[in-house]
Design an enzyme around this catalytic site. Structure first.
Site, PDB file in Angstrom:
ATOM      1  CE  LYS A  37     -62.255  40.416  70.575  1.00 35.74           C
ATOM      2  NZ  LYS A  37     -61.081  39.774  69.988  1.00 35.74           N
TER       3      LYS A  37
HETATM    4  C1  LIG Z   1     -60.866  38.434  69.796  1.00 34.87           C
HETATM    5  C2  LIG Z   1     -59.749  38.081  68.898  1.00 34.87           C
HETATM    6  C3  LIG Z   1     -59.780  36.924  68.121  1.00 34.87           C
HETATM    7  C4  LIG Z   1     -60.930  35.939  68.193  1.00 34.87           C
HETATM    8  O1  LIG Z   1     -62.120  36.501  67.759  1.00 34.87           O
HETATM    9  P1  LIG Z   1     -63.524  35.823  68.153  1.00 34.87           P
HETATM   10  O2  LIG Z   1     -64.569  36.760  67.681  1.00 34.87           O
HETATM   11  O3  LIG Z   1     -63.496  35.700  69.652  1.00 34.87           O
HETATM   12  O4  LIG Z   1     -63.562  34.517  67.487  1.00 34.87           O
HETATM   13  C5  LIG Z   1     -58.730  36.694  67.268  1.00 34.87           C
HETATM   14  N1  LIG Z   1     -57.676  37.537  67.188  1.00 34.87           N
HETATM   15  C6  LIG Z   1     -57.609  38.657  67.928  1.00 34.87           C
HETATM   16  C7  LIG Z   1     -56.422  39.545  67.807  1.00 34.87           C
HETATM   17  C8  LIG Z   1     -58.639  38.974  68.801  1.00 34.87           C
HETATM   18  O5  LIG Z   1     -58.578  40.095  69.530  1.00 34.87           O
END
Ligand SMILES: *Cc1c(COP(=O)(O)O)cnc(C)c1O
Length: 505
Positions: A157
């Site tokens: 993120k």
């Molecule tokens: C947010 C997240 C996901 C999923 O990603 P999306 O964009 O919501 O599909 C997978 N793994 C981790 C560690 C995350 O923080």
């Protein structure tokens, strides 16, 4: 001047575009295919339209600051900018920052000058603990990990959020405006948003997370920043409750205008855009555009994998895009049955994917239904009222043309963490392990890249249970467990939440 690619090389789209061409002068025959499409010219600023078709068309800057469209939809560019083969080949050997600039530039219009945009990108990724930013490492003869966890909160993120923080700051400083950023998180978005916005002058940031359902590291990353513009809110409910509160707040237009609400959840187009970049850097590192690359993506909200779909629409040769889910498998079931049907959320050891409302799937639906806002509105109304909708045969066929999927149980996730530690020495987080398991089961001839979405130290209990090793936090955050926490607990109630935000912003 060259025409940009059209958004649907298929018969149904042709019929629709022919009909629309009579009223919309931008539609004509595409230069790349024989169908009718939008032939906006290079150099025109990309405009952003809502998936529900009823909200005003916006510039990149407006779409970024707004988040959710006023008709409840999500913003998307009206057509996909294309990178031709030579432009993709020229990305080889460039820095992450340079690739980021070239890939994202066509989407941002005149929001920033080239010089400003380069400086924003440089500042965003200076916080990463790896010079390559998102390195690719080999784990098998044809298998690779794309490490996306070298940012300040150890999950992918950060790649988008650090950029958004810098873009918001640049834009708001210029206009002298102040905004209230509200986000809902299953753990990682919230900490990434707080890291990106802490201490900024023009922003208050409120993050809703499901009380008791995030890992201790995730919680502490949200509750320990001491800046007064940071507000962590523990909601009595699950992630979908948090996300529903967020949507309701955005749909309360009076409140939205009063507090100058801005969203940075994965519904924000700028986040998806930032994630498109690492599909390009990794694919080019492995031989694109001369060969096609496949990706397996651990998925919850469909944001990360949708970015892969965008990269493909832009011309990156992607062989397969594989959706990897945990036991909360609404997306996998959608591909298998054609029915998109909510079930309860069962907490798992991969909590960032414990989701049954997959917000960004709406963006894909828009393309699957020939960009008809009415069709998407209808489906989303069914989902809200009945908890499900069924895809038309045409939409399902197209979905299966673009994506594959798999589901991994809790026991299989643990076993995969153990397996990868033994086979490669790699200590993976549970989300990443879900990806590598499915990647191995479904691998073909193209190089297979699994997105490593978080650092193992973010989920130490699950990793220790599987490997006997307790993964250590990187030195830069080693004192996290000693820092003082600050959090407000609230019921899953819109009025209570709005009152709290009005008082504390
Ligand atoms: C947010 C997240 C996901 C999923 O990603 P999306 O964009 O919501 O599909 C997978 N793994 C981790 C560690 C995350 O923080």
């Amino acid at each position: 001047m060259r025409a940009l690619s059209c958004f649907g090389h298929n018969k149904a789209a042709e019929f629709d575009h022919q009909r629309r061409a009579r009223t919309d002068s931008r539609l004509s025959r595409c230069c790349a295919c024989r169908y009718w499409c939008c032939t906006r010219q290079t150099g025109d600023a990309v405009r952003y339209i809502s998936t529900r078709g009823q909200a005003p068309t916006l510039s990149f800057e407006e779409a970024m600051l707004t988040g959710l469209a006023r008709d409840g939809g999500l913003y998307l560019p009206e057509s996909w900018p294309e990178m031709v083969t030579d432009e993709i080949a020229a990305l080889a050997g460039q820095s992450y920052e340079e690739v980021a600039f070239r890939v994202m530039r066509p989407f941002i219009g005149d929001t920033f000058t080239d010089e400003e945009f380069r400086a924003i990108i440089d500042r965003a990724y200076a916080s990463f603990g790896h010079d390559v930013r998102c390195p690719v490492i080999q784990t098998g003869p044809n298998d690779w990990l794309l490490e996306l966890h070298h940012g300040p909160t150890l999950a992918f993120k950060d790649v988008a959020m650090q950029l958004i923080g810098q873009m918001f700051e640049a834009s708001l400083t210029r206009s002298g405006k102040r905004v209230t950023i509200v986000g809902a998180t299953s753990g990682d978005t919230g900490s990434a948003a707080i890291e990106a916005f802490r201490g900024l002058e023009a922003v208050d940031v409120f993050i809703l997370y499901p009380h008791g359902r995030v890992s201790e590291v995730q919680r502490r990353q949200m509750t320990t920043p001491s800046e007064s513009n940071v507000h962590a809110l523990a909601i009595d409910g699950d992630f979908d409750d948090c996300q529903a509160l967020l949507k309701d707040m955005f749909n309360d237009l009076d409140f939205r205008d009063r507090v100058h609400l801005a969203g940075v959840n994965s519904i924000n187009w700028a986040r998806v855009l930032a994630q498109v970049v690492y599909y390009f850097t990794s694919a080019v590192a492995l031989g694109a555009p001369d060969r096609s690359i496949s990706f397996t993506v651990p998925t919850g909200n469909f944001g990360d994998i949708f970015a892969g779909y965008v990269a493909k629409r832009m011309g990156l040769p992607i062989e397969r895009l594989i959706i990897a889910t945990n036991q909360n498998d609404i997306l996998h079931r959608t591909l298998v049955t054609g029915r998109h049907e909510k079930e309860g959320v069962t907490p798992s050891i991969s909590p960032s994917m414990d989701i049954q409302v997959s917000s960004n799937f709406e963006r894909l639906l828009f393309d699957l239904y020939d960009r008809e806002g009415e069709a998407v509105t209808q489906l989303m109304t069914e989902l809200k009222e009945d908890g499900r909708f069924t895809l038309s045969q045409g939409a399902l066929d197209r979905l299966l043309e673009e994506f594959d999927s798999g589901r991994v149980s809790e026991d299989e996730t643990s076993a995969e963490i153990t397996h990868m530690a033994k086979a490669t020495g790699q200590i993976l987080c549970p989300h990443t392990a879900i990806g590598t398991k499915i990647a191995r089961e479904q691998s073909g001839t193209a190089p297979m890249v699994t997105l490593a979405t978080a650092h193992a130290a973010k989920f130490p209990d699950a990793v220790e249970a599987a490997t006997g090793i307790r993964p250590a936090l990187p030195a830069r955050m080693a004192d996290l467990y000693e820092r003082i926490e600050r959090v407000t607990r609230l019921p899953a109630d819109l009025a209570a939440l709005q009152a709290h935000i009005e008082q504390h912003r």
